[in-house]
Design an enzyme around this catalytic site. Structure first.
Site, mmCIF file in Angstrom:
data_model
loop_
_atom_site.group_PDB
_atom_site.id
_atom_site.type_symbol
_atom_site.label_atom_id
_atom_site.label_comp_id
_atom_site.label_asym_id
_atom_site.label_seq_id
_atom_site.Cartn_x
_atom_site.Cartn_y
_atom_site.Cartn_z
ATOM 1 N N SER A 97 -3.109 5.473 -2.868
ATOM 2 C CA SER A 97 -3.138 6.673 -2.039
ATOM 3 C C SER A 97 -2.119 6.548 -0.903
ATOM 4 O O SER A 97 -0.946 6.347 -1.149
ATOM 5 C CB SER A 97 -4.553 6.914 -1.513
ATOM 6 O OG SER A 97 -4.642 8.134 -0.825
ATOM 7 N N ASP A 239 0.582 13.352 -0.191
ATOM 8 C CA ASP A 239 0.435 11.901 -0.083
ATOM 9 C C ASP A 239 0.955 11.300 -1.393
ATOM 10 O O ASP A 239 1.320 12.028 -2.326
ATOM 11 C CB ASP A 239 -1.008 11.521 0.221
ATOM 12 C CG ASP A 239 -1.961 11.755 -0.939
ATOM 13 O OD1 ASP A 239 -1.680 12.641 -1.775
ATOM 14 O OD2 ASP A 239 -3.008 11.078 -1.009
ATOM 15 N N ASP A 241 -0.157 9.907 -4.134
ATOM 16 C CA ASP A 241 -0.704 10.239 -5.452
ATOM 17 C C ASP A 241 -0.984 11.729 -5.600
ATOM 18 O O ASP A 241 -1.554 12.165 -6.598
ATOM 19 C CB ASP A 241 -1.947 9.413 -5.771
ATOM 20 C CG ASP A 241 -3.144 9.743 -4.889
ATOM 21 O OD1 ASP A 241 -2.945 10.118 -3.722
ATOM 22 O OD2 ASP A 241 -4.281 9.624 -5.374
ATOM 23 N N ASP A 243 -2.922 14.036 -4.333
ATOM 24 C CA ASP A 243 -4.202 14.745 -4.339
ATOM 25 C C ASP A 243 -4.496 15.378 -2.980
ATOM 26 O O ASP A 243 -5.468 16.125 -2.846
ATOM 27 C CB ASP A 243 -5.354 13.838 -4.784
ATOM 28 C CG ASP A 243 -5.614 12.662 -3.852
ATOM 29 O OD1 ASP A 243 -4.791 12.406 -2.948
ATOM 30 O OD2 ASP A 243 -6.652 11.984 -4.038
#
Length: 452
Positions: A97, A239, A241, A243
């Site tokens: 993340s 961010d 990743d 999400d």
């Protein structure tokens, strides 16, 4: 965080230190032993350690007799979509993340394309510690195939939730900051599909971040200036990743992550998604709740964590949900926080209303959030929370996730961190002074009792 963190939703650690190929293989083996028969989708964000960990994970899955679909660099919500679209038994996303480049992690998905719930996650975590595996003989080894286009189905599902023609007519000028994470490739394709004039920062998923990866105001100062200077209608910041989504308006003003969800809820209500409740967690701003209330829609709050929000959304047949860290969840696309849902639906709101992002943000119900933290002392946290609750007897008490105190016009959440020996305090009120005062009162009580 300097240790391997293993929770019911996955693990995270420092590559080569707490997170090694052996750890990844053991965790994947436990996962393969626990889920039903079938293929597993494996993806990763742009981190340089991703291919190495993917090799270890894929080897462990093949050794467990699992066929593997390699999605390569792809966003976390894309992996959730692919699990369902490819009829897979589960999925593994390799990502840390918003943590620094030295970190990486593993997030697990069930066959329903959502992050594992607590029961399933606990089984796999326990299996990791117990060394559980289901390795097979050479004639039963799994195969590996590369997905020829992991992004198209996600694009199609997201696009189906908005008015394409209305968005395309506006020819929005968009700056997308993917920061060399997993969101740039689908981000460009989606925004092109929506008829936008797109400029992308950090499109290629190299993992060599241009700025600190968490999309906060302090980390996006230069990006915000660039949005205003280049006369873009909106800045979208993901961010690593992809999400989570933070917003920057046409003036170069950081709108943030909390307003991402609130604007998406506003748009959901305006297009008639009012046949059920919305679900947010206990640390999310009341903006979304106030918007839903305008339409007579109930808001359900859960413990912090995507899995908790999704559990409640499924159980209560919610029309929408998400977390205030910039993670809208639209069940028509999947039960995963999704920055692409956020981008499309914010543009849809701008197109349908004819208003700028700054105007839409200024129309939102106004609340102020303050956050603080304090070290956890020798007293048990539960005892400290009891003493805080005793000082605020007039508040409505919720103990599902630490201690959440609710008043008609404000709230305070005090909870232990999942990754550090600290207690976090989050308060929201109609003014910043009141929110700050709530955190300071709680901090004072915690410090006082820890030092006595």
């Amino acid at each position: 965080m300097d240790q391997l963190i293993i929770s019911v939703s996955g693990l995270r650690g420092i590559v080569g230190d707490t997170l090694t190929p052996e750890v990844a293989m053991r965790f994947a083996a436990s996962f393969a032993a626990a889920i039903p028969d079938g293929t597993v989708v494996v993806g990763r964000d742009g981190r340089e350690s991703g291919p190495m960990l993917a090799s270890a994970i894929v080897s462990s899955l093949q050794a467990s007799g699992r066929d593997v679909i390699d999605a390569g660099p792809a966003a976390t919500p894309t992996i959730g979509v692919l699990v369902r679209a490819r009829n897979a038994a589960g999925g593994i996303q390799i990502s840390a993340s918003h943590n620094p480049p030295a970190y990486n992690g593993i997030k697990l998905f069930g066959a329903d394309g959502r992050v594992l719930n607590a029961v399933s996650g606990r089984q796999i975590r326990d299996g990791y510690f117990e060394g559980v595996s289901s390795y097979v003989s050479t004639d039963q080894l799994g195969s590996i195939s590369v997905d020829p286009d992991p992004h198209q189905v996600h694009l199609d599902w997201v696009a189906s939730t908005v008015d394409l023609d209305a968005i395309r007519r506006r020819n929005f000028r968009v700056l997308l900051d993917s920061n060399h994470g997993a969101g740039g490739r689908l981000g460009r394709r989606l925004l092109d599909h929506l008829g936008c004039d797109v400029e992308i920062i950090g499109e290629e998923p190299t993992g060599r971040f241009d700025h600190v990866p968490e999309p906060t105001a302090d980390n996006l100062v230069e990006v915000a200036e660039r949005v205003g200077r280049s006369q873009r209608d909106v800045g979208f910041c993901q961010d690593p990743d992809a999400d989570r989504l933070a917003l920057i308006d046409e003036q170069g003003r950081y709108i943030g992550e909390e307003m991402t969800l609130a604007l998406c809820v506003r748009r959901a209500m305006q297009v008639g998604l009012t046949g059920g409740p919305i679900v947010i967690n206990g640390a999310t701003s009341s903006m979304s709740q106030a918007i839903a209330s305008e339409y007579g829609v109930e808001t359900i709050r859960t413990a912090v964590g995507e899995a908790n929000v999704c559990d409640a959304m499924i159980d209560r047949r919610a029309v929408y949900g998400g977390e205030g860290n910039g993670g809208p969840i639209d069940p028509r696309v999947g039960y995963v926080r999704d920055s692409f849902v956020g981008m499309s639906q914010v543009l849809d709101l701008m197109a349908s209303t004819g208003k700028s992002l700054s105007a839409l943000a200024d129309e939102l119900p106004r609340f102020h959030i303050h956050k603080d933290k304090v070290g956890l002392g020798d007293l048990p946290l539960s005892s400290l929370l009891d003493q805080i609750a005793d000082q605020f007897r007039e508040a409505k008490v919720d103990r599902r996730d630490g201690l959440r105190l609710q008043w008609p016009d404000r709230w305070l959440l005090v909870r232990g961190s999942n990754t550090e020996p600290i207690v976090r305090m989050i308060a929201e009120a109609e003014t910043m002074d009141i929110a700050r005062q709530l955190c300071e009162q709680a901090k004072s009580l915690l410090t006082e009792h820890n030092s006595s």
